[in-house]
Design a protein around this motif. Sequence first.
Motif, PDB file in Angstrom:
ATOM      1  N   LEU A  60       0.823  -1.217   0.000  1.00 37.23           N
ATOM      2  CA  LEU A  60       0.000   0.000   0.000  1.00 37.23           C
ATOM      3  C   LEU A  60       0.853   1.261   0.000  1.00 37.23           C
ATOM      4  O   LEU A  60       0.493   2.269  -0.601  1.00 37.23           O
ATOM      5  CB  LEU A  60      -0.937   0.035   1.210  1.00 37.23           C
ATOM      6  N   SER A  63       2.147   1.816  -3.552  1.00 37.79           N
ATOM      7  CA  SER A  63       1.187   2.277  -4.561  1.00 37.79           C
ATOM      8  C   SER A  63       1.230   3.795  -4.608  1.00 37.79           C
ATOM      9  O   SER A  63       1.168   4.462  -3.566  1.00 37.79           O
ATOM     10  CB  SER A  63      -0.231   1.816  -4.187  1.00 37.79           C
ATOM     11  N   TRP A  66      -2.312   4.762  -2.983  1.00 32.38           N
ATOM     12  CA  TRP A  66      -2.598   4.494  -1.566  1.00 32.38           C
ATOM     13  C   TRP A  66      -1.509   5.015  -0.642  1.00 32.38           C
ATOM     14  O   TRP A  66      -1.695   5.077   0.573  1.00 32.38           O
ATOM     15  CB  TRP A  66      -2.889   3.010  -1.352  1.00 32.38           C
ATOM     16  N   ARG A  69      -3.188   7.633   1.120  1.00 35.58           N
ATOM     17  CA  ARG A  69      -4.543   7.119   1.366  1.00 35.58           C
ATOM     18  C   ARG A  69      -5.412   7.998   2.249  1.00 35.58           C
ATOM     19  O   ARG A  69      -6.619   8.071   2.045  1.00 35.58           O
ATOM     20  CB  ARG A  69      -4.502   5.689   1.911  1.00 35.58           C
ATOM     21  N   THR A  82      -5.131  -2.725  -5.391  1.00 41.84           N
ATOM     22  CA  THR A  82      -3.976  -2.047  -5.993  1.00 41.84           C
ATOM     23  C   THR A  82      -3.226  -2.922  -6.988  1.00 41.84           C
ATOM     24  O   THR A  82      -3.185  -4.152  -6.841  1.00 41.84           O
ATOM     25  CB  THR A  82      -2.988  -1.547  -4.902  1.00 41.84           C
ATOM     26  N   ARG A  83      -2.685  -2.281  -7.996  1.00 38.37           N
ATOM     27  CA  ARG A  83      -1.684  -2.903  -8.876  1.00 38.37           C
ATOM     28  C   ARG A  83      -0.370  -2.148  -8.712  1.00 38.37           C
ATOM     29  O   ARG A  83       0.414  -2.107  -9.642  1.00 38.37           O
ATOM     30  CB  ARG A  83      -2.126  -2.819 -10.342  1.00 38.37           C
ATOM     31  N   GLU A  85      -0.105   0.947  -8.771  1.00 32.77           N
ATOM     32  CA  GLU A  85      -0.191   1.999  -9.782  1.00 32.77           C
ATOM     33  C   GLU A  85       0.623   3.233  -9.374  1.00 32.77           C
ATOM     34  O   GLU A  85       1.018   3.364  -8.227  1.00 32.77           O
ATOM     35  CB  GLU A  85      -1.668   2.389 -10.008  1.00 32.77           C
ATOM     36  N   ARG A 121      -4.967   5.065 -11.732  1.00 30.89           N
ATOM     37  CA  ARG A 121      -5.044   5.683 -10.393  1.00 30.89           C
ATOM     38  C   ARG A 121      -6.506   5.804  -9.950  1.00 30.89           C
ATOM     39  O   ARG A 121      -6.856   5.450  -8.823  1.00 30.89           O
ATOM     40  CB  ARG A 121      -4.405   7.063 -10.422  1.00 30.89           C
ATOM     41  N   ALA A 124      -8.088   2.280  -9.242  1.00 28.69           N
ATOM     42  CA  ALA A 124      -7.756   1.661  -7.953  1.00 28.69           C
ATOM     43  C   ALA A 124      -8.800   2.086  -6.919  1.00 28.69           C
ATOM     44  O   ALA A 124      -9.313   1.260  -6.146  1.00 28.69           O
ATOM     45  CB  ALA A 124      -6.351   2.069  -7.513  1.00 28.69           C
ATOM     46  N   THR A 128     -12.089  -0.287  -5.642  1.00 31.13           N
ATOM     47  CA  THR A 128     -12.143  -0.464  -4.180  1.00 31.13           C
ATOM     48  C   THR A 128     -13.542  -0.129  -3.658  1.00 31.13           C
ATOM     49  O   THR A 128     -14.125  -0.875  -2.854  1.00 31.13           O
ATOM     50  CB  THR A 128     -11.085   0.447  -3.500  1.00 31.13           C
ATOM     51  N   TYR A 153      -8.492  -3.946 -13.675  1.00 25.45           N
ATOM     52  CA  TYR A 153      -8.762  -3.895 -12.229  1.00 25.45           C
ATOM     53  C   TYR A 153      -9.963  -4.769 -11.853  1.00 25.45           C
ATOM     54  O   TYR A 153      -9.998  -5.352 -10.767  1.00 25.45           O
ATOM     55  CB  TYR A 153      -8.949  -2.446 -11.760  1.00 25.45           C
ATOM     56  N   GLY A 221      -9.027   8.935  -6.734  1.00 25.92           N
ATOM     57  CA  GLY A 221      -7.791   8.209  -7.083  1.00 25.92           C
ATOM     58  C   GLY A 221      -6.909   9.041  -8.006  1.00 25.92           C
ATOM     59  O   GLY A 221      -5.681   9.054  -7.876  1.00 25.92           O
TER      60      GLY A 221
END
Length: 428
Positions: A60, A63, A66, A69, A82-83, A85, A121, A124, A128, A153, A221
Amino acid sequence: MTATSWKLRCVACGTEYPGLEVRYRCNCGETLDVVHDLEALDGKALLAAFEARLGSRRPLDRSGVWRYRELILGLPDASLVTRLEGNTRTYDSARVARYAGVQRLTLKHEGENPSGSFKDRGMAAGITIAAHLGMTRVACASTGNTSASMASYAALAGMEAFVFIPRGKIAFGKLAQALAYGATTIEIPGDFDAAMALVQDVCRREGIYLLNSINPFRIEGQKAIVFELLQDLNWEVPDWIVLPGGNLGNSSALYKGLAELHAMGIISSLPRIAVIQAEGANPLYTAFTTGAILEPVRNPQTVATAIKIGAPVSWRKSLRGLAATNGVVEQVSDQEIMDAKAQVDRAGIGAEPASCATVAGVRKLSARGVIHPEDRVCGILTGHLLKDPDAVVRYHRGDLEGIESRFGNRPVQAAGDLESVMALLRKM
Ligand code: F0G
């Protein structure tokens, strides 16, 4: 449903709604902002956390969404999709700066995101929230990048994806991604604006969650572009941030992120925002220069298919950011876009056509004396070079309709033996 630390508020009439519900618009029809309780946050502590996380190995923290966050969505860590990103590079190319007519130009390459565009972005955050709302099906209309990102995603989160795209009008790399990631890909006649209108009806009727940037969580995001850019710049505010405008979610997100950093005391001033549109898809440019309400452009046309949009959904939010930052809107021709792209590509950076409207726009604004040569300028490159290989090859071969191949790098034909190749090289 869990209580949230944010609520939704209409950008026009100010009506407020609970933070977590399936809602994209106010009852008055306008778009919504996610409003955070910034007073509950401590700017100094946040800044320290953002810096400390740069050295962390936690996914996290790694990312580029995040990592920030607390200013994106305050939700339990385990629930954030998340990937990894973000974490996109910045480039200070003297060649591109010279072409654009400024001394200092930093390009942040959002095409270096996992699916090749800045959309990751926002996605994500959007996916979520979809999971928090218990959604199993998500949809979008797209000029290509949103669909590629959402398909990826959604697959990651185990959701079903439905994408609506204008038939024959999106770049091949993007179509390939939507298909490859397993999205149900629905090609419709007409343009992006028709697909956008249709997908809203489909989502309403079918209870599918809509993940276009009309969804206010997508914007949350996407704010992370500017958080990360400023962190890249050691929190020193540039004079200008320049980016392309299509559906106008990204410019809206840019301003929202800046305003929140400013309110938290993390930055002490705001840069000016410049939104660049293609001449054939320029409704914001016209509204901005005439001071009028946005009139959709019918049958928009541009080689930059990503921004071939006549009726942008987030125009009101975008104009708000322009007003607050003493911003400007510029338009550029397809020739200017493709020439700027040839420069960005030749510098070894590379980006898709819509991204390069940014550089064409800086060049035009500096030629007009709006951007000064000594201004510190940051430009956002929004998508990867390989998203639209067709535009690249056709430009360099000189067969892109209506475009002169001014900086073309034509392939050279040679016989397949050493002597002929040697003879050819000697002639060059
Ligand atoms: N650049 C690229 C590469 C894009 O894909 C888009 C939008 C934009 C710029 C404009 O951003 O819409 O927030 O003003 N692409 C959307 C899509 C519309 O469907 O992929 P915006």
